[in-house]
Scaffold this motif. Sequence first.
Motif, mmCIF file in Angstrom:
data_model
loop_
_atom_site.group_PDB
_atom_site.id
_atom_site.type_symbol
_atom_site.label_atom_id
_atom_site.label_comp_id
_atom_site.label_asym_id
_atom_site.label_seq_id
_atom_site.Cartn_x
_atom_site.Cartn_y
_atom_site.Cartn_z
ATOM 1 N N THR A 190 -77.428 -72.581 -18.561
ATOM 2 C CA THR A 190 -76.176 -71.829 -18.385
ATOM 3 C C THR A 190 -76.053 -70.724 -19.441
ATOM 4 O O THR A 190 -75.510 -69.662 -19.149
ATOM 5 C CB THR A 190 -74.942 -72.762 -18.436
ATOM 6 N N LYS A 194 -75.577 -66.720 -18.741
ATOM 7 C CA LYS A 194 -74.584 -65.853 -19.421
ATOM 8 C C LYS A 194 -75.271 -64.617 -20.020
ATOM 9 O O LYS A 194 -74.800 -63.498 -19.868
ATOM 10 C CB LYS A 194 -73.890 -66.633 -20.554
ATOM 11 N N TYR A 244 -78.206 -73.660 -9.928
ATOM 12 C CA TYR A 244 -76.964 -73.066 -10.444
ATOM 13 C C TYR A 244 -76.356 -72.084 -9.434
ATOM 14 O O TYR A 244 -75.756 -71.074 -9.808
ATOM 15 C CB TYR A 244 -77.241 -72.381 -11.793
ATOM 16 N N ALA A 247 -72.835 -71.158 -9.763
ATOM 17 C CA ALA A 247 -72.519 -70.324 -10.924
ATOM 18 C C ALA A 247 -72.300 -68.873 -10.509
ATOM 19 O O ALA A 247 -71.427 -68.182 -11.047
ATOM 20 C CB ALA A 247 -73.641 -70.413 -11.950
ATOM 21 N N LYS A 250 -68.830 -68.373 -9.177
ATOM 22 C CA LYS A 250 -67.840 -68.453 -10.260
ATOM 23 C C LYS A 250 -67.899 -67.204 -11.124
ATOM 24 O O LYS A 250 -66.884 -66.696 -11.581
ATOM 25 C CB LYS A 250 -68.103 -69.695 -11.130
ATOM 26 N N PHE A 258 -66.361 -69.160 -14.662
ATOM 27 C CA PHE A 258 -67.732 -69.611 -14.910
ATOM 28 C C PHE A 258 -67.784 -70.582 -16.092
ATOM 29 O O PHE A 258 -68.448 -71.621 -16.026
ATOM 30 C CB PHE A 258 -68.643 -68.400 -15.180
ATOM 31 N N TRP A 261 -66.526 -73.821 -14.989
ATOM 32 C CA TRP A 261 -67.524 -74.470 -14.148
ATOM 33 C C TRP A 261 -68.605 -75.138 -15.015
ATOM 34 O O TRP A 261 -69.004 -76.281 -14.752
ATOM 35 C CB TRP A 261 -68.160 -73.440 -13.190
ATOM 36 N N CYS A 262 -69.033 -74.426 -16.057
ATOM 37 C CA CYS A 262 -70.060 -74.991 -16.967
ATOM 38 C C CYS A 262 -69.542 -76.276 -17.602
ATOM 39 O O CYS A 262 -70.242 -77.302 -17.619
ATOM 40 C CB CYS A 262 -70.409 -73.999 -18.084
ATOM 41 N N LYS A 265 -69.297 -79.102 -15.095
ATOM 42 C CA LYS A 265 -70.625 -79.649 -14.747
ATOM 43 C C LYS A 265 -71.085 -80.639 -15.825
ATOM 44 O O LYS A 265 -71.651 -81.683 -15.519
ATOM 45 C CB LYS A 265 -71.668 -78.524 -14.623
#
Lengths: 322, 163
Positions: A190, A194, A244, A247, A250, A258, A261-262, A265
């Motif tokens: 993740t 980013k 992902y 992702a 999001k 996002f 969401w991370c 998860k």
Amino acid sequence: MKEEYIYAVARVRARELGLLSRQDVDQLMACRTYEECLRTLSDKGWGTGEANLSAEAVLAAEEEKTWAFIHELTDDMAPFKVLLLPTDYNNLKAAIKTVVTGVEPHEVFLPGGEIDPELMLRCVREGDFSALPEDMAQAADKAYHALLQKEDGQMCDVILDRACLMGVVRCGKESGVPILADYAEMLCATSNVKVAVRACKTGKSRAFLDMALAPCSTLDLGSLAAAACKSLDDLFGYLAATPYSEAAGKMKESYSAFEKWCDDKVMDLVKGQKMNPFTVGPLFAFVIARRNEISTVRIILSGKLNELDDGMIRERLRDMYV
Amino acid sequence: MQNFDWNALGVVFALLGAVLAALMGGIGSAIGVGLTGQAAAGVVTEDPSQFGKVLILQLLPGTQGIYGLLIGFVTLTQIGVLGGTAPDTLSKGLLYLAACLPMAIVGMVSAKWQAKASVSSISLVAKKPDQFGKSMIFPAMVETYAVLALLISILSITSIANI
């Protein structure tokens, strides 16, 4: 030996009763003011018991309590390295920047790392990083010279962030505990997403991406970097074919969606530890759960302080462990 | 060696059976109660009011040791050590050994597995103290097989003398 954690896991189970539930979060949301929120938290035992503590002091006290509890349960902090390394690298970054810019280090270090920030400061001042762990020392030396000779603060950050993620993934794999390896992999992947999205939006080069992305097994870094160099649509298209895929949606929605969401998860990942009575997994899950509730409380408090609409605060709230 | 009376070994094998039943059941229970004791201590550290509940769950894997002792005792009363008559043939001694094995093996294995179920149930009680009744059921299910082994061992040992 997994039996070593039976006592610790039983204590964690009993402590889990004190974690904030969805109802507790609703109660905090129902508070009309920031001060009322702090009072409610104090009634729940948050903070040090002292009156008129600031929100940050209350949250810092909770983080400290969590680690004090873990230290009480086990002397072996190796499984928690995946959580401690980012703090150490953050402190290293702060040490390098304060020394190179000549600023007095005042409240720049995070508590709870494995390595004493004073040792880091001494290493940076002397230009000798041999007292640090080998991987960290190599990254620190590169980052220090990048900032000192090229005055490139971003490169300094990128070098240390990449080294941190690689360290986290290595610690996760070496632990032999599936939950730690999965968490480390998810954190690394993740973070790579980013970095790729930011690089794509700011038009960074392929060379930059190759330097910034940290190796992980669920993403093909070559394809990710290539897609990020083309366009956001290409990047989201690539992500759609990976674990992902959500992702991308999001990320299109907003960066905070996002981030949520991370975190959710990670929460889904650690919730499986509720059924595990023998290994270090539930201890790790407890730390994640505590950090999650601290960040949820931080969102509520800052929303209340800035008098944000309840709807706006609620859409940022994380899933709770209990 | 040709003049060796193999039938004299009958009592040795019968005694070996008694020893194994007590030994293996005891080992299993010691491991099991040790594991559950760790979990129970963890819960009581945080919430001393749960002592009574977790103590019962801790003791569940201890029964196999008692069953092993019982089988050992019953065997000793049959084979001339504490009563009865010593087996006069090797085959009779081996029969006593075979009769003790269900309790010895099932006792040791079931105590370990029951301990794992008990540890999980102790976690359940830690989080939901009102579910104590249900939490007892799960480790108690494992007990069934220790009881079955106890029954077959007792029936066998008490019947061998009539063969």
